[in-house]
Design a protein around this motif. Structure first.
Motif, PDB file in Angstrom:
ATOM      1  N   PRO A 168      -7.526   5.106  -4.021  1.00  0.00           N
ATOM      2  CA  PRO A 168      -6.874   4.388  -5.130  1.00  0.00           C
ATOM      3  C   PRO A 168      -5.629   3.643  -4.657  1.00  0.00           C
ATOM      4  O   PRO A 168      -4.887   4.110  -3.807  1.00  0.00           O
ATOM      5  CB  PRO A 168      -6.524   5.517  -6.113  1.00  0.00           C
ATOM      6  CG  PRO A 168      -6.430   6.742  -5.274  1.00  0.00           C
ATOM      7  CD  PRO A 168      -7.427   6.568  -4.170  1.00  0.00           C
ATOM      8  N   TRP A 169      -5.431   2.475  -5.261  1.00  0.00           N
ATOM      9  CA  TRP A 169      -4.246   1.642  -4.992  1.00  0.00           C
ATOM     10  C   TRP A 169      -3.754   1.131  -6.338  1.00  0.00           C
ATOM     11  O   TRP A 169      -4.282   0.135  -6.855  1.00  0.00           O
ATOM     12  CB  TRP A 169      -4.617   0.525  -4.035  1.00  0.00           C
ATOM     13  CG  TRP A 169      -3.441  -0.344  -3.629  1.00  0.00           C
ATOM     14  CD1 TRP A 169      -2.150  -0.244  -4.048  1.00  0.00           C
ATOM     15  CD2 TRP A 169      -3.482  -1.451  -2.736  1.00  0.00           C
ATOM     16  NE1 TRP A 169      -1.366  -1.182  -3.471  1.00  0.00           N
ATOM     17  CE2 TRP A 169      -2.150  -1.947  -2.647  1.00  0.00           C
ATOM     18  CE3 TRP A 169      -4.474  -2.053  -1.996  1.00  0.00           C
ATOM     19  CZ2 TRP A 169      -1.842  -3.037  -1.867  1.00  0.00           C
ATOM     20  CZ3 TRP A 169      -4.167  -3.124  -1.205  1.00  0.00           C
ATOM     21  CH2 TRP A 169      -2.857  -3.633  -1.128  1.00  0.00           C
TER      22      TRP A 169
ATOM     23  N   VAL B 295       0.850  -1.187   0.000  1.00  0.00           N
ATOM     24  CA  VAL B 295       0.000   0.000   0.000  1.00  0.00           C
ATOM     25  C   VAL B 295       0.891   1.245   0.000  1.00  0.00           C
ATOM     26  O   VAL B 295       1.805   1.348   0.830  1.00  0.00           O
ATOM     27  CB  VAL B 295      -0.925   0.010   1.229  1.00  0.00           C
ATOM     28  CG1 VAL B 295      -1.777   1.265   1.255  1.00  0.00           C
ATOM     29  CG2 VAL B 295      -1.797  -1.230   1.230  1.00  0.00           C
ATOM     30  N   PRO B 296       0.677   2.190  -0.902  1.00  0.00           N
ATOM     31  CA  PRO B 296       1.499   3.411  -0.896  1.00  0.00           C
ATOM     32  C   PRO B 296       1.418   4.123   0.445  1.00  0.00           C
ATOM     33  O   PRO B 296       0.394   4.078   1.144  1.00  0.00           O
ATOM     34  CB  PRO B 296       0.897   4.254  -2.024  1.00  0.00           C
ATOM     35  CG  PRO B 296       0.209   3.270  -2.919  1.00  0.00           C
ATOM     36  CD  PRO B 296      -0.276   2.177  -2.021  1.00  0.00           C
ATOM     37  N   ALA B 297       2.531   4.750   0.824  1.00  0.00           N
ATOM     38  CA  ALA B 297       2.596   5.404   2.136  1.00  0.00           C
ATOM     39  C   ALA B 297       1.522   6.478   2.271  1.00  0.00           C
ATOM     40  O   ALA B 297       0.881   6.597   3.327  1.00  0.00           O
ATOM     41  CB  ALA B 297       3.985   6.011   2.340  1.00  0.00           C
ATOM     42  N   SER B 298       1.299   7.278   1.223  1.00  0.00           N
ATOM     43  CA  SER B 298       0.288   8.339   1.312  1.00  0.00           C
ATOM     44  C   SER B 298      -1.107   7.752   1.457  1.00  0.00           C
ATOM     45  O   SER B 298      -1.937   8.264   2.222  1.00  0.00           O
ATOM     46  CB  SER B 298       0.361   9.229   0.070  1.00  0.00           C
ATOM     47  OG  SER B 298       0.143   8.461  -1.105  1.00  0.00           O
ATOM     48  N   THR B 299      -1.387   6.658   0.738  1.00  0.00           N
ATOM     49  CA  THR B 299      -2.703   6.019   0.853  1.00  0.00           C
ATOM     50  C   THR B 299      -2.891   5.426   2.240  1.00  0.00           C
ATOM     51  O   THR B 299      -3.969   5.552   2.845  1.00  0.00           O
ATOM     52  CB  THR B 299      -2.849   4.938  -0.220  1.00  0.00           C
ATOM     53  OG1 THR B 299      -2.665   5.524  -1.514  1.00  0.00           O
ATOM     54  CG2 THR B 299      -4.218   4.286  -0.155  1.00  0.00           C
ATOM     55  N   GLY B 300      -1.848   4.757   2.758  1.00  0.00           N
ATOM     56  CA  GLY B 300      -1.948   4.208   4.105  1.00  0.00           C
ATOM     57  C   GLY B 300      -2.136   5.276   5.161  1.00  0.00           C
ATOM     58  O   GLY B 300      -2.901   5.089   6.124  1.00  0.00           O
TER      59      GLY B 300
ATOM     60  N   PRO C  89      -4.361  -4.437  -5.022  1.00  0.00           N
ATOM     61  CA  PRO C  89      -3.739  -3.552  -5.996  1.00  0.00           C
ATOM     62  C   PRO C  89      -4.556  -3.486  -7.286  1.00  0.00           C
ATOM     63  O   PRO C  89      -4.995  -4.509  -7.807  1.00  0.00           O
ATOM     64  CB  PRO C  89      -2.365  -4.198  -6.239  1.00  0.00           C
ATOM     65  CG  PRO C  89      -2.112  -5.048  -5.032  1.00  0.00           C
ATOM     66  CD  PRO C  89      -3.450  -5.520  -4.586  1.00  0.00           C
ATOM     67  N   GLY C  90      -4.789  -2.299  -7.765  1.00  0.00           N
ATOM     68  CA  GLY C  90      -5.594  -2.103  -8.956  1.00  0.00           C
ATOM     69  C   GLY C  90      -7.063  -1.927  -8.670  1.00  0.00           C
ATOM     70  O   GLY C  90      -7.806  -1.397  -9.511  1.00  0.00           O
ATOM     71  N   GLU C  91      -7.569  -2.401  -7.506  1.00  0.00           N
ATOM     72  CA  GLU C  91      -8.976  -2.263  -7.152  1.00  0.00           C
ATOM     73  C   GLU C  91      -9.220  -1.116  -6.174  1.00  0.00           C
ATOM     74  O   GLU C  91     -10.326  -0.592  -6.088  1.00  0.00           O
ATOM     75  CB  GLU C  91      -9.502  -3.565  -6.547  1.00  0.00           C
ATOM     76  CG  GLU C  91      -9.448  -4.755  -7.505  1.00  0.00           C
ATOM     77  CD  GLU C  91      -9.954  -6.025  -6.858  1.00  0.00           C
ATOM     78  OE1 GLU C  91     -10.379  -5.943  -5.683  1.00  0.00           O
ATOM     79  OE2 GLU C  91      -9.931  -7.082  -7.513  1.00  0.00           O
ATOM     80  N   GLY C  92      -8.211  -0.770  -5.411  1.00  0.00           N
ATOM     81  CA  GLY C  92      -8.367   0.292  -4.444  1.00  0.00           C
ATOM     82  C   GLY C  92      -8.439  -0.219  -3.031  1.00  0.00           C
ATOM     83  O   GLY C  92      -8.465  -1.432  -2.771  1.00  0.00           O
ATOM     84  N   LEU C  93      -8.472   0.696  -2.088  1.00  0.00           N
ATOM     85  CA  LEU C  93      -8.511   0.377  -0.661  1.00  0.00           C
ATOM     86  C   LEU C  93      -9.798   0.921  -0.078  1.00  0.00           C
ATOM     87  O   LEU C  93     -10.109   2.109  -0.216  1.00  0.00           O
ATOM     88  CB  LEU C  93      -7.304   0.998   0.043  1.00  0.00           C
ATOM     89  CG  LEU C  93      -7.044   0.563   1.479  1.00  0.00           C
ATOM     90  CD1 LEU C  93      -6.604  -0.896   1.531  1.00  0.00           C
ATOM     91  CD2 LEU C  93      -5.975   1.457   2.122  1.00  0.00           C
TER      92      LEU C  93
ATOM     93  N   ALA D 123      -9.584  12.759   1.277  1.00  0.00           N
ATOM     94  CA  ALA D 123      -9.811  11.642   0.361  1.00  0.00           C
ATOM     95  C   ALA D 123      -9.841  12.124  -1.095  1.00  0.00           C
ATOM     96  O   ALA D 123      -9.306  11.460  -1.988  1.00  0.00           O
ATOM     97  CB  ALA D 123     -11.118  10.940   0.715  1.00  0.00           C
ATOM     98  N   ALA D 124     -10.447  13.281  -1.337  1.00  0.00           N
ATOM     99  CA  ALA D 124     -10.497  13.815  -2.700  1.00  0.00           C
ATOM    100  C   ALA D 124      -9.102  14.166  -3.201  1.00  0.00           C
ATOM    101  O   ALA D 124      -8.771  13.931  -4.368  1.00  0.00           O
ATOM    102  CB  ALA D 124     -11.413  15.042  -2.749  1.00  0.00           C
ATOM    103  N   LEU D 125      -8.268  14.735  -2.325  1.00  0.00           N
ATOM    104  CA  LEU D 125      -6.898  15.065  -2.726  1.00  0.00           C
ATOM    105  C   LEU D 125      -6.099  13.805  -3.046  1.00  0.00           C
ATOM    106  O   LEU D 125      -5.187  13.841  -3.891  1.00  0.00           O
ATOM    107  CB  LEU D 125      -6.203  15.858  -1.616  1.00  0.00           C
ATOM    108  CG  LEU D 125      -6.698  17.291  -1.410  1.00  0.00           C
ATOM    109  CD1 LEU D 125      -6.012  17.922  -0.213  1.00  0.00           C
ATOM    110  CD2 LEU D 125      -6.454  18.128  -2.654  1.00  0.00           C
ATOM    111  N   ALA D 126      -6.430  12.690  -2.378  1.00  0.00           N
ATOM    112  CA  ALA D 126      -5.740  11.431  -2.654  1.00  0.00           C
ATOM    113  C   ALA D 126      -6.301  10.729  -3.879  1.00  0.00           C
ATOM    114  O   ALA D 126      -5.812   9.662  -4.248  1.00  0.00           O
ATOM    115  CB  ALA D 126      -5.822  10.508  -1.435  1.00  0.00           C
TER     116      ALA D 126
END
Length: 406
Positions: free
Chosen positions: A403-404, A309-314, A345-349, A379-382
């Protein structure tokens, strides 16, 4: 000399702003006085040369008329800034019978070319050419061929008007560049102000997300100590420990946020690691120690070879869960909270925080609702989305998708 005075000295009078009265008449600057005096002397010199050349074959009355007409034409040049078109027309007509006004005519044509659009310059220039041609036949020069005299007058008028139009174009270009520079400066200030506003909003959201969780723990346990002074010593000690740890963590988080505002090179404790999805277990454990009933369902694909999971998403998922637990503790204390995190991955978190409706009355806890607004913006910014509202069972649910990339 002040900056404004220097600008007025350098700018031509037609580019200087009118006075406070709003009059359209331009103010003559020091530069204008120098230019007008130079043109007056140049026109007088040309008139003296023409008068001296015509004195050999003119009578006394004609010489006297030429002298008076030349003096009047040169003096009239001081009005060229106020009435450029009328002055050019009058001097062109006067030059038909008074060759000594030729220098003044050229100066007035230059002024028209500098201050008026091409259409006016064209017909006034044509009038001056016609007057110069007629003059050759009314006041001929015995030492000069008529054709050459006509060609010389046409060339001089063309050169003067072209020079004036070139000066006008250059002044318009300079003014356009100044306006563009002013506009660019204003836009830069606007962008800087917008960047500061966005930075303040980001810091405010971060402070809310971080401190609201800690301060809610402090409020809950302090309230428990206040309303249950007869609690067993073990519970009192545990609540005091949670209050102490929460205050310490809140102070550390505040130092971390304040460290962002410090200038580069300053020492501080702003280098602490940021929370990620891996620290979600610690967040849930901390809430459980505070007495909350929390079920954590973590279904994140971490198979070998798959991207993590990307650090920003986590970090965004962590903040969403943190705000959800804080709201549950404030508005639905004692309920069983379910935190679900799943994704591929590819589906999102997907992050979901759900709590049922509280069984009894809920004490009023002040809140502005800015936390959910900040989470929606985060969430919108991500690149994701966030939804929240009442659940079918009467409780409250908060769901976010982030997104992931695969």
């Amino acid at each position: 000399m002040t900056r404004t005075e220097r600008q007025r000295w350098l700018l031509p009078s037609h580019l200087v702003e009118p006075g406070e009265s709003g009059a359209a008449r331009p103010r003559r600057t020091v530069r204008d006085w120098i230019v007008d005096t130079s043109l007056f002397l140049l026109a007088a010199l040309v008139g003296l040369i023409a008068a001296d050349a015509g004195a050999e074959y003119s009578s006394e009355p004609v010489i006297l008329f030429d002298q008076l007409a030349g003096a009047a034409a040169c003096c009239a040049l001081w009005l060229r800034r106020r009435w450029p078109v009328g002055l050019a027309v009058g001097l062109s007509l006067l030059s038909v019978v008074a060759p000594v006004a030729g220098g003044a005519v050229l100066a007035s044509l230059f002024s028209v070319a500098v201050r008026r659009p091409f259409r006016e310059v064209a017909w006034i220039g044509a009038l001056a050419v016609a007057a110069s041609t007629v003059q050759v036949f009314i006041r001929p020069d015995p030492t000069l061929n008529a054709g050459i005299a006509i060609l010389l007058g046409f060339v001089l008028i063309l050169l003067v008007t072209a020079w004036g139009m070139l000066v006008r174009s250059r002044r318009q270009l300079v003014e356009a560049l100044r306006e563009r520079a002013r506009r660019a400066e204003a836009e830069a200030e606007l962008r800087a102000a917008q960047a500061q506003r966005l930075a303040r909003e980001a810091i405010a959201r971060e402070m809310h997300d971080v401190l609201a969780h800690r301060l809610t723990l402090l409020s809950v346990h302090a309230g428990a100590l206040e309303f249950r002074p007869d609690a067993p010593p073990e519970q009192i000690a545990r609540a005091a420990g949670v209050i102490r740890d929460s205050a310490h963590e809140a102070l550390q988080d505040l130092r971390e946020i304040i460290g962002v505002l410090r200038a580069p090179g300053e020492n501080g404790d702003g280098d602490r690691p940021q929370p990620t999805l891996a620290t979600l277990d610690a967040l849930v454990a901390e809430s459980r120690e505070a007495g909350a009933d929390i079920v954590l369902e973590l279904d994140v694909d971490t198979a070998e070879g798959e991207p993590a999971v990307p650090a920003s998403t986590g970090r965004t998922a962590y903040r969403i869960a943190q705000e959800g637990l804080t709201n549950c503790r404030k508005h639905a204390p004692g309920t069983k909270v379910t935190v679900t995190v799943s994704g591929r991955p590819g589906e999102g978190l997907d992050v979901t925080v759900h709590n049922p409706a509280p069984a009894g009355p809920v004490p009023h806890v002040p809140g502005s609702g800015q936390g959910l607004i900040g989470l929606t913006e985060r969430a919108a910014l991500a690149g994701g989305r966030l939804e929240h509202g009442p659940a079918p069972d009467g409780g409250f649910a908060l769901h976010a998708w982030l997104p992931w990339p695969s």
